[in-house]
Motif scaffolding. Sequence first.
Motif, PDB file in Angstrom:
ATOM      1  N   PHE A 104       5.567  -9.708  -9.267  1.00  0.00           N
ATOM      2  CA  PHE A 104       6.450  -9.758  -8.093  1.00  0.00           C
ATOM      3  C   PHE A 104       6.340  -8.437  -7.350  1.00  0.00           C
ATOM      4  O   PHE A 104       5.775  -7.475  -7.866  1.00  0.00           O
ATOM      5  N   ASP A 105       6.836  -8.419  -6.127  1.00  0.00           N
ATOM      6  CA  ASP A 105       6.860  -7.182  -5.348  1.00  0.00           C
ATOM      7  C   ASP A 105       5.457  -6.678  -5.015  1.00  0.00           C
ATOM      8  O   ASP A 105       5.159  -5.485  -5.125  1.00  0.00           O
ATOM      9  N   VAL A 106       4.560  -7.576  -4.582  1.00  0.00           N
ATOM     10  CA  VAL A 106       3.189  -7.168  -4.274  1.00  0.00           C
ATOM     11  C   VAL A 106       3.100  -6.682  -2.829  1.00  0.00           C
ATOM     12  O   VAL A 106       3.543  -7.367  -1.905  1.00  0.00           O
ATOM     13  N   GLY A 107       2.530  -5.507  -2.621  1.00  0.00           N
ATOM     14  CA  GLY A 107       2.335  -4.973  -1.268  1.00  0.00           C
ATOM     15  C   GLY A 107       1.316  -5.806  -0.491  1.00  0.00           C
ATOM     16  O   GLY A 107       0.357  -6.307  -1.087  1.00  0.00           O
ATOM     17  N   ILE A 108       1.519  -5.944   0.789  1.00  0.00           N
ATOM     18  CA  ILE A 108       0.638  -6.790   1.614  1.00  0.00           C
ATOM     19  C   ILE A 108      -0.794  -6.261   1.606  1.00  0.00           C
ATOM     20  O   ILE A 108      -1.750  -6.996   1.399  1.00  0.00           O
ATOM     21  N   GLN A 109      -0.912  -4.962   1.817  1.00  0.00           N
ATOM     22  CA  GLN A 109      -2.257  -4.396   1.878  1.00  0.00           C
ATOM     23  C   GLN A 109      -2.962  -4.480   0.521  1.00  0.00           C
ATOM     24  O   GLN A 109      -4.166  -4.739   0.448  1.00  0.00           O
ATOM     25  N   THR A 110      -2.201  -4.269  -0.534  1.00  0.00           N
ATOM     26  CA  THR A 110      -2.775  -4.368  -1.879  1.00  0.00           C
ATOM     27  C   THR A 110      -3.297  -5.781  -2.127  1.00  0.00           C
ATOM     28  O   THR A 110      -4.416  -5.968  -2.613  1.00  0.00           O
ATOM     29  N   ALA A 111      -2.504  -6.774  -1.764  1.00  0.00           N
ATOM     30  CA  ALA A 111      -2.930  -8.171  -1.960  1.00  0.00           C
ATOM     31  C   ALA A 111      -4.187  -8.470  -1.141  1.00  0.00           C
ATOM     32  O   ALA A 111      -5.144  -9.061  -1.654  1.00  0.00           O
ATOM     33  N   GLU A 112      -4.217  -8.035   0.102  1.00  0.00           N
ATOM     34  CA  GLU A 112      -5.393  -8.285   0.954  1.00  0.00           C
ATOM     35  C   GLU A 112      -6.636  -7.602   0.390  1.00  0.00           C
ATOM     36  O   GLU A 112      -7.723  -8.183   0.383  1.00  0.00           O
ATOM     37  N   SER A 113      -6.462  -6.372  -0.062  1.00  0.00           N
ATOM     38  CA  SER A 113      -7.605  -5.612  -0.597  1.00  0.00           C
ATOM     39  C   SER A 113      -8.139  -6.252  -1.873  1.00  0.00           C
ATOM     40  O   SER A 113      -9.347  -6.357  -2.059  1.00  0.00           O
ATOM     41  N   LEU A 114      -7.223  -6.680  -2.741  1.00  0.00           N
ATOM     42  CA  LEU A 114      -7.671  -7.274  -4.009  1.00  0.00           C
ATOM     43  C   LEU A 114      -8.336  -8.628  -3.770  1.00  0.00           C
ATOM     44  O   LEU A 114      -9.287  -8.987  -4.469  1.00  0.00           O
ATOM     45  N   ARG A 115      -7.872  -9.352  -2.775  1.00  0.00           N
ATOM     46  CA  ARG A 115      -8.543 -10.626  -2.446  1.00  0.00           C
ATOM     47  C   ARG A 115      -9.941 -10.361  -1.886  1.00  0.00           C
ATOM     48  O   ARG A 115     -10.891 -11.076  -2.189  1.00  0.00           O
ATOM     49  N   ALA A 116     -10.058  -9.303  -1.075  1.00  0.00           N
ATOM     50  CA  ALA A 116     -11.383  -8.938  -0.521  1.00  0.00           C
ATOM     51  C   ALA A 116     -12.320  -8.542  -1.665  1.00  0.00           C
ATOM     52  O   ALA A 116     -13.495  -8.931  -1.687  1.00  0.00           O
ATOM     53  N   PHE A 117     -11.793  -7.797  -2.627  1.00  0.00           N
ATOM     54  CA  PHE A 117     -12.593  -7.404  -3.804  1.00  0.00           C
ATOM     55  C   PHE A 117     -13.038  -8.650  -4.578  1.00  0.00           C
ATOM     56  O   PHE A 117     -14.205  -8.788  -4.951  1.00  0.00           O
ATOM     57  N   ARG A 118     -12.114  -9.578  -4.768  1.00  0.00           N
ATOM     58  CA  ARG A 118     -12.441 -10.810  -5.487  1.00  0.00           C
ATOM     59  C   ARG A 118     -13.548 -11.583  -4.768  1.00  0.00           C
ATOM     60  O   ARG A 118     -14.415 -12.193  -5.381  1.00  0.00           O
ATOM     61  N   ASN A 119     -13.520 -11.489  -3.422  1.00  0.00           N
ATOM     62  CA  ASN A 119     -14.512 -12.229  -2.642  1.00  0.00           C
ATOM     63  C   ASN A 119     -15.823 -11.460  -2.466  1.00  0.00           C
ATOM     64  O   ASN A 119     -16.637 -11.824  -1.635  1.00  0.00           O
ATOM     65  N   GLY A 120     -15.973 -10.375  -3.190  1.00  0.00           N
ATOM     66  CA  GLY A 120     -17.282  -9.717  -3.211  1.00  0.00           C
ATOM     67  C   GLY A 120     -17.367  -8.355  -2.558  1.00  0.00           C
ATOM     68  O   GLY A 120     -18.423  -7.721  -2.592  1.00  0.00           O
ATOM     69  N   MET A 121     -16.306  -7.877  -1.943  1.00  0.00           N
ATOM     70  CA  MET A 121     -16.371  -6.552  -1.331  1.00  0.00           C
ATOM     71  C   MET A 121     -16.347  -5.486  -2.439  1.00  0.00           C
ATOM     72  O   MET A 121     -15.717  -5.672  -3.467  1.00  0.00           O
TER      73      MET A 121
END
Length: 310
Positions: A104-121
């Motif tokens: 819980f309490d996930v920062g927006i930028q952190t979530a976006e960055s981790l999704r980008a990492f998951r997608n290959g960045m």
Amino acid sequence: MISRKDKLLGGMWGLLVGDAAGVPYEFHSDDEIALLDYIDIIPPKNFERSHNSVKAGTWSDDGAQALCLLDSLIYCGKLELQDFAERLLKWYEEGYFAVDENVFDVGIQTAESLRAFRNGMSPEKSGMIRINGKGNGSLMRVLPLALWHKGSDEELVEDAHKQSLVTHGHTCNQVCCAIYCLLSRKILNGLDISEGYAEAVKSLRNIYSKYPKFEEELEWSIRPDENAVGHGDGYVVDCLRSAIMVLKENDTYEKVIKAAISLGNDTDTTAAVAGGIAGIKYGVQSIPQKWMKIMRGKDLVEDVFEKLIK
Ligand SMILES: [Mg+2]
């Protein structure tokens, strides 16, 4: 005399307890909190708690990500960004190091960055998904680096910068992480907060004389010569200033945490960032027993803390 072991454990538990104590107060203004009879890890009965379904004594994203960092450092024997980013993603997706695996309490930028990492960045670039993102999300988790690190100040600074890149790539975030790590190191070595901060700034200025981009950020955004005044906001510089302010103005772990929470807003992170350093300074024994008793997730950290103090 506080032993090094008690300072290291104080740092980690100080961060986790500060985070947990701040969770119910997050998003409330300082005015609302000022009306309370008292601030404690269990808020007063009439208080409208944030994250209402989360039990008292539960750390949030701050604590879980700091544990991911410590775990990665111990596993790899160095800061390995790919491994660290994988552990952060495992926290985000599976609740790794989250109490009850509840994220819980996930920062927006952190979530976006981790999704980008998951997608290959690459993890060196994923934190630039928001070019101007200056939230406190990489500062709140960086403490284990300073507790674990055996290298020179310059090597510690390099790693502090690097760990920020996964989610918060802006120079401003990197500089805040660097100064916080140096300050933590100075406190670990026995200096008080004012001395430690002055020494951290001196060391950083010396290192940055070779790096104008970082030097400029330090002098113009952080402005270390100004008296630190903070408002408990999510902006990384404000978070750093808030922590330094409450650390300078209070002389026990408990008072530091209550002062951090009383600023309102991003209470869990301010209390985690200030609490980590207060825990180093005053030692693990200084954390109120009644707070330690309430803390959940102790079984998750036993092994990794044992390895830290070995
Ligand atoms: Mg949090």
